[in-house]
Design a protein around this motif. Structure first.
Motif, PDB file in Angstrom:
ATOM      1  N   HIS A 124       0.810  -1.076  -0.218  1.00 34.78           N
ATOM      2  CA  HIS A 124      -0.040  -0.158   0.057  1.00 34.78           C
ATOM      3  C   HIS A 124       1.014   1.460  -0.172  1.00 34.78           C
ATOM      4  N   LEU A 125       0.490   2.977  -0.791  1.00 33.47           N
ATOM      5  CA  LEU A 125       1.505   3.684  -1.173  1.00 33.47           C
ATOM      6  C   LEU A 125       0.221   4.861  -0.443  1.00 33.47           C
ATOM      7  N   ASN A 126       0.936   5.102   0.859  1.00 33.83           N
ATOM      8  CA  ASN A 126      -0.561   6.372   1.106  1.00 33.83           C
ATOM      9  C   ASN A 126       1.014   7.362   1.902  1.00 33.83           C
ATOM     10  N   SER A 127       1.362   8.190   0.754  1.00 33.52           N
ATOM     11  CA  SER A 127       1.949   8.843   0.602  1.00 33.52           C
ATOM     12  C   SER A 127       1.708   9.919   0.967  1.00 33.52           C
ATOM     13  N   VAL A 128       2.364  11.343   1.192  1.00 30.02           N
ATOM     14  CA  VAL A 128       1.826  12.083   1.148  1.00 30.02           C
ATOM     15  C   VAL A 128       2.211  12.856  -0.385  1.00 30.02           C
ATOM     16  N   ALA A 129       3.314  12.571  -0.888  1.00 32.21           N
ATOM     17  CA  ALA A 129       3.606  13.037  -1.757  1.00 32.21           C
ATOM     18  C   ALA A 129       2.686  12.749  -3.425  1.00 32.21           C
ATOM     19  N   VAL A 130       2.029  11.496  -2.940  1.00 28.08           N
ATOM     20  CA  VAL A 130       1.658  10.998  -3.841  1.00 28.08           C
ATOM     21  C   VAL A 130      -0.101  11.521  -4.113  1.00 28.08           C
ATOM     22  N   ALA A 131      -0.502  12.133  -5.355  1.00 22.29           N
ATOM     23  CA  ALA A 131      -2.445  12.628  -4.491  1.00 22.29           C
ATOM     24  C   ALA A 131      -3.205  11.408  -4.503  1.00 22.29           C
ATOM     25  N   GLN A 132      -2.989  10.283  -5.172  1.00 20.21           N
ATOM     26  CA  GLN A 132      -4.577   9.260  -5.046  1.00 20.21           C
ATOM     27  C   GLN A 132      -3.022   7.911  -4.627  1.00 20.21           C
ATOM     28  N   PRO A 133      -3.663   8.311  -3.160  1.00 20.68           N
ATOM     29  CA  PRO A 133      -3.062   5.872  -2.559  1.00 20.68           C
ATOM     30  C   PRO A 133      -3.429   4.827  -3.382  1.00 20.68           C
ATOM     31  N   TYR A 134      -2.752   4.131  -3.619  1.00 19.78           N
ATOM     32  CA  TYR A 134      -3.587   3.241  -4.140  1.00 19.78           C
ATOM     33  C   TYR A 134      -1.913   1.723  -3.523  1.00 19.78           C
ATOM     34  N   SER A 135      -2.342   0.835  -4.202  1.00 26.77           N
ATOM     35  CA  SER A 135      -1.935  -0.373  -4.229  1.00 26.77           C
ATOM     36  C   SER A 135      -1.689  -1.262  -4.857  1.00 26.77           C
ATOM     37  N   GLU A 136      -0.336  -1.756  -4.569  1.00 23.06           N
ATOM     38  CA  GLU A 136      -0.275  -3.321  -5.573  1.00 23.06           C
ATOM     39  C   GLU A 136       0.108  -4.310  -5.264  1.00 23.06           C
ATOM     40  N   LEU A 137       0.144  -5.523  -6.042  1.00 27.72           N
ATOM     41  CA  LEU A 137      -0.123  -6.673  -5.769  1.00 27.72           C
ATOM     42  C   LEU A 137       0.919  -7.644  -6.207  1.00 27.72           C
ATOM     43  N   ARG A 138       1.937  -8.461  -5.231  1.00 23.84           N
ATOM     44  CA  ARG A 138       2.778  -8.943  -6.269  1.00 23.84           C
ATOM     45  C   ARG A 138       2.079 -10.715  -6.184  1.00 23.84           C
ATOM     46  N   VAL A 139       2.888 -10.544  -7.446  1.00 24.26           N
ATOM     47  CA  VAL A 139       1.865 -12.115  -7.850  1.00 24.26           C
ATOM     48  C   VAL A 139       2.966 -12.850  -9.440  1.00 24.26           C
ATOM     49  N   GLN A 140       2.359 -14.112  -7.993  1.00 27.21           N
ATOM     50  CA  GLN A 140       3.776 -15.202  -8.437  1.00 27.21           C
ATOM     51  C   GLN A 140       3.506 -16.205  -9.498  1.00 27.21           C
ATOM     52  N   TRP A 141       3.494 -15.978 -11.055  1.00 22.43           N
ATOM     53  CA  TRP A 141       3.170 -16.634 -12.438  1.00 22.43           C
ATOM     54  C   TRP A 141       3.067 -17.935 -11.934  1.00 22.43           C
ATOM     55  N   LEU A 142       2.395 -18.719 -12.490  1.00 24.80           N
ATOM     56  CA  LEU A 142       2.812 -20.541 -12.577  1.00 24.80           C
ATOM     57  C   LEU A 142       3.263 -20.331 -13.703  1.00 24.80           C
ATOM     58  N   ASP A 143       3.369 -20.137 -14.936  1.00 20.26           N
ATOM     59  CA  ASP A 143       3.330 -20.923 -16.209  1.00 20.26           C
ATOM     60  C   ASP A 143       4.917 -21.067 -16.165  1.00 20.26           C
ATOM     61  N   CYS A 168       1.765  -5.916 -10.019  1.00 21.51           N
ATOM     62  CA  CYS A 168       0.668  -5.725 -10.518  1.00 21.51           C
ATOM     63  C   CYS A 168       0.155  -4.057  -9.868  1.00 21.51           C
ATOM     64  N   LEU A 169      -0.912  -3.261 -10.402  1.00 22.18           N
ATOM     65  CA  LEU A 169      -1.728  -2.774  -9.765  1.00 22.18           C
ATOM     66  C   LEU A 169      -3.340  -3.495  -9.593  1.00 22.18           C
ATOM     67  N   ARG A 170      -3.918  -3.387  -8.890  1.00 24.42           N
ATOM     68  CA  ARG A 170      -5.222  -4.659  -9.108  1.00 24.42           C
ATOM     69  C   ARG A 170      -5.811  -4.317 -10.075  1.00 24.42           C
ATOM     70  N   LYS A 171      -5.899  -2.737 -10.496  1.00 21.66           N
ATOM     71  CA  LYS A 171      -6.902  -2.662 -11.935  1.00 21.66           C
ATOM     72  C   LYS A 171      -6.820  -3.347 -13.212  1.00 21.66           C
ATOM     73  N   ASP A 172      -5.594  -4.296 -13.284  1.00 21.96           N
ATOM     74  CA  ASP A 172      -5.093  -4.759 -13.986  1.00 21.96           C
ATOM     75  C   ASP A 172      -5.016  -6.577 -13.869  1.00 21.96           C
ATOM     76  N   LEU A 173      -5.319  -6.553 -12.584  1.00 25.52           N
ATOM     77  CA  LEU A 173      -6.005  -8.118 -12.378  1.00 25.52           C
ATOM     78  C   LEU A 173      -7.007  -7.837 -12.660  1.00 25.52           C
ATOM     79  N   GLU A 174      -7.616  -9.850 -12.588  1.00 25.26           N
ATOM     80  CA  GLU A 174      -8.881 -10.239 -12.164  1.00 25.26           C
ATOM     81  C   GLU A 174      -9.072 -11.941 -11.895  1.00 25.26           C
TER      82      GLU A 174
END
Length: 68
Positions: free
Chosen positions: A28-47, A56-62
């Motif tokens: 989670h990035l909740n910094s004062v320097a960033v206007a919109q806080p966001y979170s990133e997910l670390r994904v371990q690919w199984l292929d 990856c950003l949450r919006k890029d995953l399903e």
């Protein structure tokens, strides 16, 4: 989306159209320097036997299958 969920990218990449991974960490990035806080997910690919890990950003995953 939470730790342990199976996920895939929302947009298909030609080299990895059906790559599936598991969420292993959340940042989670909740910094004062960033206007919109966001979170990133670390994904371990199984292929490739789980050797490839990426942030990856949450919006890029399903969710393919949710963990219990």
């Amino acid at each position: 989306m939470k730790l342990g969920d199976l996920v895939k990218l929302r947009f298909g990449v030609d080299s990895t159209p059906d790559s599936v991974g598991i969420v292993v960490e959340e940042f989670h990035l909740n910094s004062v320097a960033v206007a919109q806080p966001y979170s990133e997910l670390r994904v371990q690919w199984l292929d490739d036997g789980g050797k490839d890990v990426s942030w990856c950003l949450r919006k890029d995953l399903e969710v393919v299958s949710a963990s219990r």
